[in-house]
Design an enzyme around this catalytic site. Structure first.
Site, mmCIF file in Angstrom:
data_model
loop_
_atom_site.group_PDB
_atom_site.id
_atom_site.type_symbol
_atom_site.label_atom_id
_atom_site.label_comp_id
_atom_site.label_asym_id
_atom_site.label_seq_id
_atom_site.Cartn_x
_atom_site.Cartn_y
_atom_site.Cartn_z
ATOM 1 N N LYS A 14 0.894 -1.108 0.103
ATOM 2 C CA LYS A 14 0.145 -0.111 0.046
ATOM 3 C C LYS A 14 0.839 1.251 -0.133
ATOM 4 C CE LYS A 14 -2.183 -1.126 3.966
ATOM 5 N NZ LYS A 14 -1.208 -2.438 4.013
ATOM 6 N N ARG A 90 -9.572 0.322 9.249
ATOM 7 C CA ARG A 90 -8.954 -1.094 9.388
ATOM 8 C C ARG A 90 -9.822 -1.777 10.234
ATOM 9 N NH1 ARG A 90 -3.005 0.366 9.182
ATOM 10 N NH2 ARG A 90 -1.937 -1.655 9.509
ATOM 11 N N ARG A 129 11.453 -5.950 5.020
ATOM 12 C CA ARG A 129 11.225 -4.266 4.800
ATOM 13 C C ARG A 129 12.335 -3.350 5.614
ATOM 14 N NH1 ARG A 129 5.468 -1.742 5.438
ATOM 15 N NH2 ARG A 129 5.443 -2.681 7.528
ATOM 16 N N ARG A 162 11.425 -1.426 11.193
ATOM 17 C CA ARG A 162 10.383 -1.117 11.932
ATOM 18 C C ARG A 162 10.540 -2.018 13.224
ATOM 19 N NH1 ARG A 162 5.303 0.175 8.214
ATOM 20 N NH2 ARG A 162 4.315 -0.618 10.163
ATOM 21 N N ARG A 173 0.336 -9.198 13.608
ATOM 22 C CA ARG A 173 -0.486 -8.032 12.776
ATOM 23 C C ARG A 173 -1.131 -8.823 11.817
ATOM 24 N NH1 ARG A 173 4.810 -5.079 10.852
ATOM 25 N NH2 ARG A 173 3.061 -3.906 9.833
HETATM 26 P P1 ADP Z 1 2.190 -1.871 3.198
HETATM 27 O O1 ADP Z 1 2.307 -0.266 3.068
HETATM 28 O O2 ADP Z 1 1.065 -2.332 2.517
HETATM 29 O O3 ADP Z 1 2.571 -2.480 4.432
HETATM 30 P P2 ADP Z 1 4.893 -1.722 1.774
HETATM 31 O O4 ADP Z 1 4.343 -0.628 0.755
HETATM 32 O O5 ADP Z 1 5.609 -0.935 2.906
HETATM 33 O O6 ADP Z 1 3.397 -2.291 2.269
HETATM 34 O O7 ADP Z 1 5.384 -2.932 1.341
HETATM 35 C C1 ADP Z 1 6.068 -3.991 2.118
HETATM 36 C C2 ADP Z 1 7.366 -4.369 1.700
HETATM 37 O O8 ADP Z 1 7.337 -5.118 0.460
HETATM 38 C C3 ADP Z 1 8.727 -3.301 1.451
HETATM 39 O O9 ADP Z 1 9.614 -3.796 1.898
HETATM 40 C C4 ADP Z 1 8.325 -3.036 -0.028
HETATM 41 O O10 ADP Z 1 9.601 -2.590 -0.607
HETATM 42 C C5 ADP Z 1 8.067 -4.421 -0.792
HETATM 43 N N1 ADP Z 1 7.126 -4.648 -1.791
HETATM 44 C C6 ADP Z 1 6.062 -3.658 -1.900
HETATM 45 N N2 ADP Z 1 5.428 -4.029 -3.171
HETATM 46 C C7 ADP Z 1 5.939 -5.109 -3.582
HETATM 47 C C8 ADP Z 1 5.731 -5.895 -4.888
HETATM 48 N N3 ADP Z 1 4.747 -5.662 -5.559
HETATM 49 N N4 ADP Z 1 6.631 -7.000 -4.828
HETATM 50 C C9 ADP Z 1 7.709 -7.300 -3.975
HETATM 51 N N5 ADP Z 1 8.185 -6.391 -2.849
HETATM 52 C C10 ADP Z 1 7.147 -5.502 -2.906
HETATM 53 P P1 ADP Z 2 1.233 -1.707 7.725
HETATM 54 O O1 ADP Z 2 0.729 -1.311 6.609
HETATM 55 O O2 ADP Z 2 2.627 -1.960 7.563
HETATM 56 O O3 ADP Z 2 0.466 -2.540 8.366
HETATM 57 P P2 ADP Z 2 0.696 0.807 9.133
HETATM 58 O O4 ADP Z 2 2.003 1.727 9.049
HETATM 59 O O5 ADP Z 2 -0.324 0.975 8.373
HETATM 60 O O6 ADP Z 2 1.371 -0.566 8.907
HETATM 61 O O7 ADP Z 2 0.477 0.755 10.628
HETATM 62 C C1 ADP Z 2 1.047 0.552 11.741
HETATM 63 C C2 ADP Z 2 0.722 0.364 13.081
HETATM 64 O O8 ADP Z 2 -0.120 1.601 13.369
HETATM 65 C C3 ADP Z 2 -0.352 -0.625 13.021
HETATM 66 O O9 ADP Z 2 -0.098 -2.042 13.416
HETATM 67 C C4 ADP Z 2 -1.394 -0.029 14.150
HETATM 68 O O10 ADP Z 2 -0.897 -0.493 15.447
HETATM 69 C C5 ADP Z 2 -1.271 1.354 13.928
HETATM 70 N N1 ADP Z 2 -2.395 1.713 12.868
HETATM 71 C C6 ADP Z 2 -2.105 2.510 11.795
HETATM 72 N N2 ADP Z 2 -3.310 2.615 11.093
HETATM 73 C C7 ADP Z 2 -4.319 2.444 11.974
HETATM 74 C C8 ADP Z 2 -5.669 2.268 12.104
HETATM 75 N N3 ADP Z 2 -6.526 2.507 10.826
HETATM 76 N N4 ADP Z 2 -6.348 1.601 13.299
HETATM 77 C C9 ADP Z 2 -5.681 1.320 14.070
HETATM 78 N N5 ADP Z 2 -4.473 1.422 14.205
HETATM 79 C C10 ADP Z 2 -3.484 1.884 13.147
#
Ligand code: ADP
Ligand code: ADP
Ligand code: ZN
Length: 219
Positions: A14, A90, A129, A162, A173
């Site tokens: 995302k 979420r 990541r 992270r 998660r």
């Molecule tokens: P999210 O915001 O949904 O948690 P991220 O954009 O941070 O996901 O992506 C999670 C990890 O996977 C990062 O290390 C990113 O560089 C990698 N990543 C994102 N999209 C892809 C993809 N299409 N193929 C392979 N790796 C990806």
């Molecule tokens: P990722 O996309 O990699 O799962 P985020 O950066 O979106 O991680 O979120 C990291 C953390 O921040 C979550 O695990 C949660 O603790 C908190 N968080 C983020 N967005 C929300 C939300 N919409 N509601 C509740 N907690 C949230």
């Protein structure tokens, strides 16, 4: 389309896609995770409240995140440029609050892009990541390595893992996602907004699939 949401489990890509879309279309990227991490780093009351939940891989209470998003969506640039929600909503309660809020603002959602990725692959993406705390850029040790190991391509900052990307927290998660967030797929399907995107493709191919939804060929 300028009023969008990226839905999908942690690690689905995302943030990676949102950064690109914000740059290409000028839509405002609203990431509740980024807002909470900044608050945590700055040690504000919000950050202190959020820290425990985040470090355990649990969700921060609905009222708190709904308040944050409400404040951001009310700013004037959002109406002009549009928005791209990432990591919010979420829970069903958050989705219902968002519906009410967007209705009050007269800015209804146009599409929900659901990035679908197998859980095994998600765990691998999250544990490998690396992130830049200074500018928010996101890397992956294998799929998207920085040019110089440990250094952000964009701002030169030092890359970190992270704390919630440690293996034990990742497992929690993903469980929290299945229990609390996955029901949103049915929620938005029911509203006729859901668009499925195969998130297992390489970053560029996912990007292309999203662009085709936003700018259908021949229009
Ligand atoms: P999210 O915001 O949904 O948690 P991220 O954009 O941070 O996901 O992506 C999670 C990890 O996977 C990062 O290390 C990113 O560089 C990698 N990543 C994102 N999209 C892809 C993809 N299409 N193929 C392979 N790796 C990806
Ligand atoms: P990722 O996309 O990699 O799962 P985020 O950066 O979106 O991680 O979120 C990291 C953390 O921040 C979550 O695990 C949660 O603790 C908190 N968080 C983020 N967005 C929300 C939300 N919409 N509601 C509740 N907690 C949230
Ligand atoms: Zn950086």
């Amino acid at each position: 389309m300028r009023r969008l949401m990226l839905l999908g489990p942690p690690g689905a890509g995302k943030g990676t896609q949102a950064a690109y879309l914000a740059e290409r279309y000028g839509v405002r990227h609203i990431s509740t995770g980024d807002i909470l991490r900044e608050a945590k780093a700055a040690g504000t009351p919000l950050g202190l409240l959020a820290k425990g939940y985040m470090d355990r891989g649990e969700l921060v209470p609905d009222e708190v995140v709904i308040g944050l998003v409400k404040e951001r969506l009310a700013q004037p640039d959002i109406r002009e440029r549009g928005f791209l929600l990432d990591g919010f909503p979420r829970t069903v309660a958050q989705a219902e609050a968002l519906d009410r809020l967007l209705e009050e603002l007269g800015m209804p959602l146009e599409a929900v892009l659901n990035l679908r990725v197998d859980p095994e692959l998600l765990a691998r993406r999250l544990t490998l990541r690396r992130s830049c705390p200074a500018c928010g850029a996101v890397y992956h040790l294998e799929n998207r390595p920085p040019k110089v190991e440990g250094v952000c391509d964009i701002c030169g900052g030092a890359l970190v893992q992270r704390p919630d990307d440690a293996e034990e927290t990742v497992r929690n998660r993903l469980a929290v996602y299945s229990r609390q967030t996955e029901p949103l797929i049915a929620y938005y399907t029911g509203r006729g907004l859901l668009v499925e995107i195969d998130g297992e493709q390489p970053i560029e191919a996912v990007r292309q699939a999203i662009v085709e939804v936003l700018e259908p060929a021949g229009r």
